[in-house]
Enzyme design. Structure first.
Site, PDB file in Angstrom:
ATOM      1  N   ASP A  52       0.859  -1.187   0.000  1.00 48.37           N
ATOM      2  CA  ASP A  52       0.000   0.000   0.000  1.00 48.37           C
ATOM      3  C   ASP A  52       0.892   1.232   0.000  1.00 48.37           C
ATOM      4  O   ASP A  52       2.096   1.132   0.280  1.00 48.37           O
ATOM      5  CB  ASP A  52      -0.912   0.009   1.254  1.00 48.37           C
ATOM      6  CG  ASP A  52      -2.153   0.871   1.067  1.00 48.37           C
ATOM      7  OD1 ASP A  52      -2.006   2.086   0.847  1.00 48.37           O
ATOM      8  OD2 ASP A  52      -3.274   0.331   1.134  1.00 48.37           O
TER       9      ASP A  52
ATOM     10  N   CYS B 182     -21.206   0.529  -7.867  1.00 48.42           N
ATOM     11  CA  CYS B 182     -21.223   1.753  -8.684  1.00 48.42           C
ATOM     12  C   CYS B 182     -21.115   1.464 -10.180  1.00 48.42           C
ATOM     13  O   CYS B 182     -21.232   2.383 -10.990  1.00 48.42           O
ATOM     14  CB  CYS B 182     -20.089   2.684  -8.270  1.00 48.42           C
ATOM     15  SG  CYS B 182     -20.403   3.449  -6.678  1.00 48.42           S
TER      16      CYS B 182
ATOM     17  N   TYR C 100     -15.787   6.833 -11.313  1.00 47.96           N
ATOM     18  CA  TYR C 100     -15.340   5.720 -10.462  1.00 47.96           C
ATOM     19  C   TYR C 100     -15.991   4.413 -10.925  1.00 47.96           C
ATOM     20  O   TYR C 100     -15.332   3.377 -11.063  1.00 47.96           O
ATOM     21  CB  TYR C 100     -15.709   6.047  -9.005  1.00 47.96           C
ATOM     22  CG  TYR C 100     -15.587   4.904  -8.030  1.00 47.96           C
ATOM     23  CD1 TYR C 100     -14.352   4.526  -7.513  1.00 47.96           C
ATOM     24  CD2 TYR C 100     -16.725   4.209  -7.597  1.00 47.96           C
ATOM     25  CE1 TYR C 100     -14.252   3.474  -6.599  1.00 47.96           C
ATOM     26  CE2 TYR C 100     -16.634   3.173  -6.684  1.00 47.96           C
ATOM     27  CZ  TYR C 100     -15.388   2.808  -6.191  1.00 47.96           C
ATOM     28  OH  TYR C 100     -15.296   1.772  -5.284  1.00 47.96           O
TER      29      TYR C 100
ATOM     30  N   LYS D  73     -17.878   7.060   4.129  1.00 42.64           N
ATOM     31  CA  LYS D  73     -19.180   6.782   3.531  1.00 42.64           C
ATOM     32  C   LYS D  73     -20.264   7.051   4.563  1.00 42.64           C
ATOM     33  O   LYS D  73     -19.969   7.356   5.729  1.00 42.64           O
ATOM     34  CB  LYS D  73     -19.197   5.349   3.022  1.00 42.64           C
ATOM     35  CG  LYS D  73     -18.323   5.215   1.780  1.00 42.64           C
ATOM     36  CD  LYS D  73     -18.036   3.785   1.407  1.00 42.64           C
ATOM     37  CE  LYS D  73     -16.869   3.254   2.193  1.00 42.64           C
ATOM     38  NZ  LYS D  73     -17.180   2.230   3.126  1.00 42.64           N
TER      39      LYS D  73
ATOM     40  N   ARG E 291     -30.498   2.178  -4.150  1.00 39.76           N
ATOM     41  CA  ARG E 291     -29.609   1.057  -4.514  1.00 39.76           C
ATOM     42  C   ARG E 291     -29.777  -0.051  -3.478  1.00 39.76           C
ATOM     43  O   ARG E 291     -29.854   0.197  -2.279  1.00 39.76           O
ATOM     44  CB  ARG E 291     -28.158   1.536  -4.533  1.00 39.76           C
ATOM     45  CG  ARG E 291     -27.161   0.414  -4.718  1.00 39.76           C
ATOM     46  CD  ARG E 291     -25.743   0.936  -4.826  1.00 39.76           C
ATOM     47  NE  ARG E 291     -25.541   1.671  -6.072  1.00 39.76           N
ATOM     48  CZ  ARG E 291     -24.555   2.558  -6.253  1.00 39.76           C
ATOM     49  NH1 ARG E 291     -23.698   2.818  -5.300  1.00 39.76           N
ATOM     50  NH2 ARG E 291     -24.443   3.175  -7.416  1.00 39.76           N
TER      51      ARG E 291
HETATM   52  P1  NAD Z   1      -9.580   2.154   1.141  1.00 43.37           P
HETATM   53  O1  NAD Z   1      -9.443   3.489   0.490  1.00 43.37           O
HETATM   54  O2  NAD Z   1      -9.619   2.105   2.624  1.00 43.37           O
HETATM   55  O3  NAD Z   1      -8.419   1.189   0.642  1.00 43.37           O
HETATM   56  C1  NAD Z   1      -7.809   1.303  -0.610  1.00 43.37           C
HETATM   57  C2  NAD Z   1      -6.307   1.330  -0.375  1.00 43.37           C
HETATM   58  O4  NAD Z   1      -5.638   1.410  -1.643  1.00 43.37           O
HETATM   59  C3  NAD Z   1      -5.842   2.544   0.440  1.00 43.37           C
HETATM   60  O5  NAD Z   1      -5.190   2.142   1.623  1.00 43.37           O
HETATM   61  C4  NAD Z   1      -4.917   3.265  -0.502  1.00 43.37           C
HETATM   62  O6  NAD Z   1      -3.787   3.871   0.145  1.00 43.37           O
HETATM   63  C5  NAD Z   1      -4.469   2.152  -1.429  1.00 43.37           C
HETATM   64  N1  NAD Z   1      -3.945   2.701  -2.667  1.00 43.37           N
HETATM   65  C6  NAD Z   1      -4.522   3.664  -3.440  1.00 43.37           C
HETATM   66  N2  NAD Z   1      -3.695   3.959  -4.457  1.00 43.37           N
HETATM   67  C7  NAD Z   1      -2.611   3.174  -4.324  1.00 43.37           C
HETATM   68  C8  NAD Z   1      -1.401   3.049  -5.057  1.00 43.37           C
HETATM   69  N3  NAD Z   1      -1.165   3.785  -6.143  1.00 43.37           N
HETATM   70  N4  NAD Z   1      -0.481   2.147  -4.647  1.00 43.37           N
HETATM   71  C9  NAD Z   1      -0.691   1.407  -3.540  1.00 43.37           C
HETATM   72  N5  NAD Z   1      -1.825   1.489  -2.793  1.00 43.37           N
HETATM   73  C10 NAD Z   1      -2.756   2.369  -3.186  1.00 43.37           C
HETATM   74  O7  NAD Z   1     -10.874   1.488   0.515  1.00 43.37           O
HETATM   75  P2  NAD Z   1     -11.659   0.172   0.959  1.00 43.37           P
HETATM   76  O8  NAD Z   1     -12.972   0.604   1.482  1.00 43.37           O
HETATM   77  O9  NAD Z   1     -10.787  -0.678   1.789  1.00 43.37           O
HETATM   78  O10 NAD Z   1     -11.914  -0.496  -0.474  1.00 43.37           O
HETATM   79  C11 NAD Z   1     -11.107  -1.550  -0.967  1.00 43.37           C
HETATM   80  C12 NAD Z   1     -11.514  -1.861  -2.395  1.00 43.37           C
HETATM   81  O11 NAD Z   1     -12.896  -2.224  -2.445  1.00 43.37           O
HETATM   82  C13 NAD Z   1     -11.354  -0.704  -3.376  1.00 43.37           C
HETATM   83  O12 NAD Z   1     -10.954  -1.208  -4.617  1.00 43.37           O
HETATM   84  C14 NAD Z   1     -12.755  -0.141  -3.490  1.00 43.37           C
HETATM   85  O13 NAD Z   1     -12.970   0.552  -4.693  1.00 43.37           O
HETATM   86  C15 NAD Z   1     -13.578  -1.408  -3.388  1.00 43.37           C
HETATM   87  N6  NAD Z   1     -14.951  -1.137  -2.916  1.00 43.37           N
HETATM   88  C16 NAD Z   1     -15.131  -0.728  -1.636  1.00 43.37           C
HETATM   89  C17 NAD Z   1     -16.422  -0.447  -1.201  1.00 43.37           C
HETATM   90  C18 NAD Z   1     -16.684   0.018   0.197  1.00 43.37           C
HETATM   91  O14 NAD Z   1     -17.839   0.280   0.512  1.00 43.37           O
HETATM   92  N7  NAD Z   1     -15.681   0.116   1.064  1.00 43.37           N
HETATM   93  C19 NAD Z   1     -17.502  -0.599  -2.075  1.00 43.37           C
HETATM   94  C20 NAD Z   1     -17.261  -1.004  -3.377  1.00 43.37           C
HETATM   95  C21 NAD Z   1     -15.971  -1.295  -3.788  1.00 43.37           C
HETATM   96  N1  GDD Z   2     -20.650  10.120   2.825  1.00 40.60           N
HETATM   97  C1  GDD Z   2     -21.764  10.741   3.251  1.00 40.60           C
HETATM   98  N2  GDD Z   2     -21.677  11.642   4.279  1.00 40.60           N
HETATM   99  N3  GDD Z   2     -22.946  10.473   2.650  1.00 40.60           N
HETATM  100  C2  GDD Z   2     -24.042  11.113   3.114  1.00 40.60           C
HETATM  101  C3  GDD Z   2     -24.010  12.036   4.179  1.00 40.60           C
HETATM  102  C4  GDD Z   2     -22.758  12.311   4.790  1.00 40.60           C
HETATM  103  O1  GDD Z   2     -22.623  13.097   5.724  1.00 40.60           O
HETATM  104  N4  GDD Z   2     -25.263  12.480   4.404  1.00 40.60           N
HETATM  105  C5  GDD Z   2     -26.047  11.869   3.511  1.00 40.60           C
HETATM  106  N5  GDD Z   2     -25.316  11.059   2.714  1.00 40.60           N
HETATM  107  C6  GDD Z   2     -25.840  10.291   1.567  1.00 40.60           C
HETATM  108  C7  GDD Z   2     -25.093  10.573   0.251  1.00 40.60           C
HETATM  109  O2  GDD Z   2     -25.527  11.807  -0.282  1.00 40.60           O
HETATM  110  C8  GDD Z   2     -25.543   9.375  -0.572  1.00 40.60           C
HETATM  111  O3  GDD Z   2     -26.783   9.661  -1.176  1.00 40.60           O
HETATM  112  C9  GDD Z   2     -25.720   8.262   0.479  1.00 40.60           C
HETATM  113  O4  GDD Z   2     -25.690   8.904   1.769  1.00 40.60           O
HETATM  114  C10 GDD Z   2     -24.636   7.213   0.446  1.00 40.60           C
HETATM  115  O5  GDD Z   2     -23.396   7.852   0.435  1.00 40.60           O
HETATM  116  P1  GDD Z   2     -21.997   7.066   0.569  1.00 40.60           P
HETATM  117  O6  GDD Z   2     -22.130   6.012   1.580  1.00 40.60           O
HETATM  118  O7  GDD Z   2     -20.934   8.101   0.793  1.00 40.60           O
HETATM  119  O8  GDD Z   2     -21.725   6.497  -0.894  1.00 40.60           O
HETATM  120  P2  GDD Z   2     -22.572   5.605  -1.937  1.00 40.60           P
HETATM  121  O9  GDD Z   2     -23.369   4.535  -1.294  1.00 40.60           O
HETATM  122  O10 GDD Z   2     -23.316   6.514  -2.834  1.00 40.60           O
HETATM  123  O11 GDD Z   2     -21.353   4.942  -2.722  1.00 40.60           O
HETATM  124  C11 GDD Z   2     -20.433   4.177  -1.956  1.00 40.60           C
HETATM  125  O12 GDD Z   2     -20.682   2.812  -2.116  1.00 40.60           O
HETATM  126  C12 GDD Z   2     -20.251   2.232  -3.318  1.00 40.60           C
HETATM  127  C13 GDD Z   2     -20.603   0.772  -3.356  1.00 40.60           C
HETATM  128  O13 GDD Z   2     -21.932   0.560  -3.023  1.00 40.60           O
HETATM  129  C14 GDD Z   2     -19.035   4.595  -2.296  1.00 40.60           C
HETATM  130  O14 GDD Z   2     -18.152   4.243  -1.214  1.00 40.60           O
HETATM  131  C15 GDD Z   2     -18.489   3.954  -3.502  1.00 40.60           C
HETATM  132  O15 GDD Z   2     -17.080   4.198  -3.566  1.00 40.60           O
HETATM  133  C16 GDD Z   2     -18.743   2.462  -3.440  1.00 40.60           C
HETATM  134  O16 GDD Z   2     -18.241   1.825  -4.573  1.00 40.60           O
END
Ligand code: NAD
Ligand code: GDD
Length: 340
Positions: A32, A120, A149, A192, A283
């Site tokens: 990382d 997404c 994304y 999130k 969703r």
């Molecule tokens: P996160 O941001 O906590 O972890 C991603 C890690 O990737 C980070 O620690 C970051 O430093 C590392 N990274 C980014 N660019 C890099 C680079 N150039 N070289 C090395 N490391 C690098 O996110 P997460 O929530 O742990 O998500 C993990 C994976 O799951 C991601 O691919 C994300 O898109 C996917 N995902 C997560 C969610 C969610 O809700 N958390 C939902 C859908 C998809």
């Molecule tokens: N983050 C955040 N913070 N969201 C908020 C807030 C706040 O204070 N208040 C309301 N929301 C609403 C956002 O406007 C959005 O409509 C909903 O909560 C969910 O927001 P997030 O949890 O930030 O993201 P998401 O569900 O739209 O997308 C996330 O989930 C995907 C997978 O299901 C992202 O983390 C994506 O990266 C991920 O792939």
């Protein structure tokens, strides 16, 4: 001893996954840009390096690994991916990582690779209504994700599938639906909704008020980290490539999410709705396929995971407050003694 490589091991899901693989007896290497933020890594070996650099990918995959988990990505919640400000870097950084890591794995015959795609990728036109019946894997096309994304994730899904087709990779592609839990981003602009709402409730008075972006009637489903890992590992060891949803089917509005967090905290909270980045209107995950293929699907109620997450975020909030309120050390200037 089996060997696993976790790319993105300094992040939320990656750092939890390392713990899980260690508990199973694997030798684990993490890579990382940074070490995990909230607790020391349990990886046997940890490379701090940039996976956009092909030489770092070669260093990470310097031998054959039994399992490679590719979680590294430039990502965040709605406040990060829906503002438009990070579009170029999100696409460039994540695509570059995926292109590089596949080539590095190919050189070392590390063919079994898990890729974390996202809900997404699903088309916006299937998510216009808050009352979403659940997105099935086959809903992905005709493609029309609502964020860059999502487009990068869809491109990379196809890239992994092409490596499977042309180079004999055994790819496993999962579409995660909003994963949450302790030790995730909670206050850095990448958090999130579950973490953001828990933080706001923890910081509020009692009675108190919290800000929610939009009218709060937009819906999502949220999956607790332990169940995300259960699904990920089962899927990785199965003989099926996906893509598959790994998500909860318990869809709630953001207002309801806030109400559950308030109940957990024992506070009377009034939401104040303000403009903010919203993403899709509704969703939900559809878990028919994962159950059919793996005989498993998530089952824990949202409130259980949220209680554990709230407890951890409340601790972070209290810790930050103690630091802010602590008396500042007095720095004394050395006395200047006038020359006689
Ligand atoms: P996160 O941001 O906590 O972890 C991603 C890690 O990737 C980070 O620690 C970051 O430093 C590392 N990274 C980014 N660019 C890099 C680079 N150039 N070289 C090395 N490391 C690098 O996110 P997460 O929530 O742990 O998500 C993990 C994976 O799951 C991601 O691919 C994300 O898109 C996917 N995902 C997560 C969610 C969610 O809700 N958390 C939902 C859908 C998809
Ligand atoms: N983050 C955040 N913070 N969201 C908020 C807030 C706040 O204070 N208040 C309301 N929301 C609403 C956002 O406007 C959005 O409509 C909903 O909560 C969910 O927001 P997030 O949890 O930030 O993201 P998401 O569900 O739209 O997308 C996330 O989930 C995907 C997978 O299901 C992202 O983390 C994506 O990266 C991920 O792939």
């Amino acid at each position: 001893m089996k060997k696993a490589l976790v790319c993105g091991a300094g992040g939320f899901i990656g750092s939890h996954l390392v713990k899980r693989l260690k508990a199973e007896g694997f030798w684990v290497r993490g890579v990382d840009l940074k070490y995990p933020r909230f607790s020391p890594t349990q990886a046997d070996d940890f490379i701090v390096g940039d996976l956009r650099d092909l030489s770092v990918c070669h260093e990470a995959v310097d031998a054959r690994f039994d399992e490679v988990y590719q979680l590294a990505a430039d990502m965040g919640g709605a406040g990060y991916i829906f503002t438009g400000e990070n579009d170029a870097s999100v696409m460039h950084n994540s695509a570059q990582i995926n292109l590089n890591i596949l080539e590095a794995c190919r050189r070392r015959n590390s063919f079994r690779i898990f890729y974390s795609s996202s809900a997404c990728i699903y088309p916006e036109y299937r998510q216009l209504d808050a009352d979403n019946a659940g997105l099935a894997e086959s809903d992905a096309y005709p493609a029309a994700p609502d964020s860059e994304y999502g487009w990068e994730k869809l491109f990379s899904e196809r890239l992994y599938a092409a490596y499977a087709r042309n180079h004999g990779f055994e790819v496993r592609v999962a579409r995660y639906h909003n994963i949450f839990g302790p030790e995730g981003a909670w206050n850095d602009g990448k958090e999130k909704a579950p973490a953001a709402i828990c933080r706001k409730v923890a910081q509020a008075g009692n009675p108190g008020e919290i800000e929610i972006w939009g009218d709060g009637e937009q819906t999502r489903s949220f999956l607790y980290i332990d169940e995300c890992l259960d699904g990920t590992i089962r899927f990785m060891r199965s003989d099926w490539a996906g893509p598959v949803n790994i998500g909860s089917e318990e869809m709630v509005s953001i207002n309801r999410l806030a109400a559950i967090a308030a109940e957990i905290a024992g506070k009377k909270i009034t939401p104040r709705h303000i403009p903010g980045p919203l993403g899709v209107r509704g969703r939900n995950s559809n878990n028919k396929l994962i159950f059919e293929k793996l005989g498993w699907r998530p089952s824990q109620p949202l409130a259980n995971g949220l209680a554990k997450t709230y407890a951890w975020i409340d601790q972070q909030v209290q810790k930050a407050k103690r630091l802010k309120d602590a008396p500042k050390p007095v720095i004394r200037q050395p006395e200047i003694v006038a020359a006689e």
